[in-house]
Design a protein around this motif. Structure first.
Motif, PDB file in Angstrom:
ATOM      1  N   LEU A 188      63.202  84.957 -33.116  1.00  9.58           N
ATOM      2  CA  LEU A 188      63.182  85.103 -34.570  1.00  9.58           C
ATOM      3  C   LEU A 188      61.940  85.866 -35.028  1.00  9.58           C
ATOM      4  CD1 LEU A 188      64.308  84.641 -37.311  1.00  9.58           C
ATOM      5  CD2 LEU A 188      63.530  82.271 -37.245  1.00  9.58           C
ATOM      6  N   ILE A 189      60.789  85.531 -34.466  1.00  9.11           N
ATOM      7  CA  ILE A 189      59.555  86.213 -34.851  1.00  9.11           C
ATOM      8  C   ILE A 189      59.623  87.698 -34.517  1.00  9.11           C
ATOM      9  CG2 ILE A 189      57.084  86.426 -34.310  1.00  9.11           C
ATOM     10  CD1 ILE A 189      56.938  83.396 -34.200  1.00  9.11           C
ATOM     11  N   SER A 190      60.282  88.035 -33.418  1.00  9.65           N
ATOM     12  CA  SER A 190      60.384  89.447 -33.025  1.00  9.65           C
ATOM     13  C   SER A 190      61.172  90.269 -34.036  1.00  9.65           C
ATOM     14  CB  SER A 190      61.041  89.563 -31.639  1.00  9.65           C
ATOM     15  OG  SER A 190      62.419  89.215 -31.698  1.00  9.65           O
ATOM     16  N   ARG A 191      61.992  89.586 -34.861  1.00  8.30           N
ATOM     17  CA  ARG A 191      62.813  90.293 -35.843  1.00  8.30           C
ATOM     18  C   ARG A 191      62.204  90.278 -37.244  1.00  8.30           C
ATOM     19  NH1 ARG A 191      66.569  87.107 -33.113  1.00  8.30           N
ATOM     20  NH2 ARG A 191      66.992  85.808 -34.940  1.00  8.30           N
ATOM     21  N   ILE A 192      61.075  89.599 -37.394  1.00  9.99           N
ATOM     22  CA  ILE A 192      60.428  89.511 -38.702  1.00  9.99           C
ATOM     23  C   ILE A 192      59.596  90.765 -38.968  1.00  9.99           C
ATOM     24  CG2 ILE A 192      58.668  88.282 -40.055  1.00  9.99           C
ATOM     25  CD1 ILE A 192      59.513  85.722 -38.655  1.00  9.99           C
ATOM     26  N   LYS A 193      59.705  91.297 -40.166  1.00  5.44           N
ATOM     27  CA  LYS A 193      58.886  92.437 -40.575  1.00  5.44           C
ATOM     28  C   LYS A 193      57.778  91.911 -41.488  1.00  5.44           C
ATOM     29  CE  LYS A 193      62.673  95.770 -40.240  1.00  5.44           C
ATOM     30  NZ  LYS A 193      63.505  96.774 -40.960  1.00  5.44           N
ATOM     31  N   LEU A 194      56.655  91.553 -40.883  1.00  7.32           N
ATOM     32  CA  LEU A 194      55.577  90.922 -41.626  1.00  7.32           C
ATOM     33  C   LEU A 194      55.015  91.826 -42.709  1.00  7.32           C
ATOM     34  CD1 LEU A 194      53.736  89.291 -38.603  1.00  7.32           C
ATOM     35  CD2 LEU A 194      55.046  88.100 -40.348  1.00  7.32           C
ATOM     36  N   GLU A 195      55.011  93.128 -42.450  1.00  6.25           N
ATOM     37  CA  GLU A 195      54.405  94.048 -43.405  1.00  6.25           C
ATOM     38  C   GLU A 195      55.217  94.174 -44.689  1.00  6.25           C
ATOM     39  OE1 GLU A 195      57.153  96.396 -40.759  1.00  6.25           O
ATOM     40  OE2 GLU A 195      55.641  94.827 -40.523  1.00  6.25           O
ATOM     41  N   ASP A 196      56.427  93.602 -44.717  1.00 13.96           N
ATOM     42  CA  ASP A 196      57.265  93.704 -45.911  1.00 13.96           C
ATOM     43  C   ASP A 196      56.761  92.840 -47.058  1.00 13.96           C
ATOM     44  OD1 ASP A 196      58.850  95.478 -44.668  1.00 13.96           O
ATOM     45  OD2 ASP A 196      60.566  94.158 -44.373  1.00 13.96           O
ATOM     46  N   ASN A 197      55.871  91.878 -46.749  1.00 16.77           N
ATOM     47  CA  ASN A 197      55.381  90.997 -47.803  1.00 16.77           C
ATOM     48  C   ASN A 197      53.861  91.031 -47.838  1.00 16.77           C
ATOM     49  OD1 ASN A 197      54.619  88.708 -49.432  1.00 16.77           O
ATOM     50  ND2 ASN A 197      56.724  87.996 -49.219  1.00 16.77           N
ATOM     51  N   ALA A 198      53.324  91.792 -48.766  1.00 18.81           N
ATOM     52  CA  ALA A 198      51.872  91.957 -48.852  1.00 18.81           C
ATOM     53  C   ALA A 198      51.172  90.688 -49.317  1.00 18.81           C
ATOM     54  CB  ALA A 198      51.546  93.101 -49.811  1.00 18.81           C
ATOM     55  N   ASP A 199      51.925  89.765 -49.951  1.00 20.04           N
ATOM     56  CA  ASP A 199      51.303  88.535 -50.443  1.00 20.04           C
ATOM     57  C   ASP A 199      51.068  87.518 -49.336  1.00 20.04           C
ATOM     58  OD1 ASP A 199      51.284  89.466 -53.028  1.00 20.04           O
ATOM     59  OD2 ASP A 199      53.259  88.659 -53.494  1.00 20.04           O
ATOM     60  N   SER A 200      51.705  87.686 -48.200  1.00 20.85           N
ATOM     61  CA  SER A 200      51.536  86.729 -47.114  1.00 20.85           C
ATOM     62  C   SER A 200      50.134  86.818 -46.521  1.00 20.85           C
ATOM     63  CB  SER A 200      52.569  86.999 -46.012  1.00 20.85           C
ATOM     64  OG  SER A 200      52.314  86.178 -44.892  1.00 20.85           O
ATOM     65  N   LEU A 201      49.611  85.657 -46.145  1.00 19.93           N
ATOM     66  CA  LEU A 201      48.302  85.608 -45.516  1.00 19.93           C
ATOM     67  C   LEU A 201      48.383  86.003 -44.046  1.00 19.93           C
ATOM     68  CD1 LEU A 201      47.005  82.243 -47.041  1.00 19.93           C
ATOM     69  CD2 LEU A 201      46.576  84.571 -47.844  1.00 19.93           C
ATOM     70  N   ILE A 202      49.595  86.075 -43.526  1.00 21.32           N
ATOM     71  CA  ILE A 202      49.816  86.371 -42.115  1.00 21.32           C
ATOM     72  C   ILE A 202      50.370  87.789 -41.993  1.00 21.32           C
ATOM     73  CG2 ILE A 202      51.072  85.717 -40.036  1.00 21.32           C
ATOM     74  CD1 ILE A 202      51.196  82.866 -41.248  1.00 21.32           C
ATOM     75  N   GLN A 203      49.656  88.663 -41.306  1.00 20.95           N
ATOM     76  CA  GLN A 203      50.040  90.067 -41.228  1.00 20.95           C
ATOM     77  C   GLN A 203      50.338  90.543 -39.803  1.00 20.95           C
ATOM     78  OE1 GLN A 203      50.534  92.145 -43.932  1.00 20.95           O
ATOM     79  NE2 GLN A 203      50.233  90.329 -45.168  1.00 20.95           N
ATOM     80  N   THR A 204      50.080  89.694 -38.806  1.00 17.32           N
ATOM     81  CA  THR A 204      50.337  90.093 -37.419  1.00 17.32           C
ATOM     82  C   THR A 204      51.098  88.993 -36.693  1.00 17.32           C
ATOM     83  OG1 THR A 204      48.281  89.151 -36.516  1.00 17.32           O
ATOM     84  CG2 THR A 204      48.176  91.402 -37.411  1.00 17.32           C
ATOM     85  N   GLU A 205      51.820  89.371 -35.648  1.00 18.77           N
ATOM     86  CA  GLU A 205      52.551  88.388 -34.849  1.00 18.77           C
ATOM     87  C   GLU A 205      51.590  87.400 -34.201  1.00 18.77           C
ATOM     88  OE1 GLU A 205      55.364  89.573 -31.963  1.00 18.77           O
ATOM     89  OE2 GLU A 205      56.636  90.676 -33.379  1.00 18.77           O
ATOM     90  N   GLU A 206      50.451  87.894 -33.737  1.00 12.48           N
ATOM     91  CA  GLU A 206      49.468  87.023 -33.101  1.00 12.48           C
ATOM     92  C   GLU A 206      49.008  85.933 -34.061  1.00 12.48           C
ATOM     93  OE1 GLU A 206      45.130  87.263 -30.802  1.00 12.48           O
ATOM     94  OE2 GLU A 206      45.987  89.057 -31.734  1.00 12.48           O
ATOM     95  N   ALA A 207      48.706  86.326 -35.294  1.00 14.35           N
ATOM     96  CA  ALA A 207      48.264  85.351 -36.287  1.00 14.35           C
ATOM     97  C   ALA A 207      49.375  84.360 -36.604  1.00 14.35           C
ATOM     98  CB  ALA A 207      47.814  86.059 -37.549  1.00 14.35           C
TER      99      ALA A 207
END
Length: 254
Positions: free
Chosen positions: A156-175
């Protein structure tokens, strides 16, 4: 997959964006479809009872969601046994804390709010039953992601596009992985201003008879009402309520 059916059903999503009625022109503009195509799909949805057309004048024709969707929604709700079992406990928790209480489950790649008990506070959160959320935003969705089996979580995490939400505190898969480990270790999840600014959410896992986490029980409210002392009270009472719901579902505490 029948793309025409998919496109027609996607038009229903337009009515979930805070707009109860839409004209043909509005549907065409928001969907990016030509007006004749949009009209054809709207007519099909109307014939199925999923949309209702109201005609105020020859120039003012509007569409709104039909009762067929309510009928289907009630069937789905009836199938969600956890909602029926959890609701009385949620009502008791809301009465005790006077803050909004939510029940959240995973549906594919998103979290879905399947029940909400509202407080009688003047300032409340703008959540609703049926709301969908990314799994890495908000205490309930994050908790569900944290307690997924490792293989499912990685997929599931591999399919998440973290950069799509600038409000999130989490910006990388590692984090994100680090945060999931933290949540799992402490046994609960907290979010601050992730879905709505100046709000706090606290979630605990609801388990079934097999010890699987199948839902998140969440309490949310404005940070202006929830100081550190009240937060501890919320955590303790939410944990206790989540455990009671789990036991009602057959979970045996070890």
């Amino acid at each position: 997959m029948n793309q025409s059916v998919v496109k027609a059903l996607h038009l229903l999503d337009l009515f979930l964006e805070g707009q109860t009625e839409l004209t043909l022109v509005e549907v065409a503009e928001r969907s990016g479809m030509p007006k004749p195509t949009a009209f054809r799909f709207l007519a099909s949805l109307e014939a199925c009872g999923m949309l209702v057309k109201s005609k105020n004048t020859g120039q003012d024709v509007r569409y709104r969601l039909g009762l067929k969707l309510l009928e289907l929604g009630n069937i789905v709700a009836e199938q969600l046994e956890i909602r029926t079992i959890a609701k009385p406990w949620m009502q008791a928790l809301c009465a005790e804390l006077n803050e909004d209480v939510h029940l959240v489950i995973l549906d594919g790649e998103e979290a879905v709010y399947i029940e909400k008990i509202e407080s009688n506070q003047k300032v409340r959160l703008h959540t609703r039953v049926g709301k969908r959320s990314s799994v890495y935003i908000g205490s309930g969705p994050k908790l569900l992601l944290a307690f997924l089996p490792p293989e499912e979580q990685r997929s599931l995490i591999s399919r998440i596009k973290l950069e799509d939400n600038a409000d999130s505190l989490i910006q990388t898969e590692e984090a994100l992985y680090e945060h999931m480990e933290e949540i799992k270790a402490q046994g609960y999840s907290i979010s601050l201003g992730e879905q709505e600014r100046e709000t706090i959410g606290i979630s605990y896992p609801v388990r079934d008879y097999s010890n699987k986490v199948i839902a998140a029980l969440s309490v949310s409210g404005p940070v202006s009402r929830i100081d550190s002392g009240f937060q501890k009270e919320i955590q303790e009472k939410t944990r206790e309520t989540a455990l009671r719901i789990s036991k009602a579902l057959g979970y045996i505490e070890s």
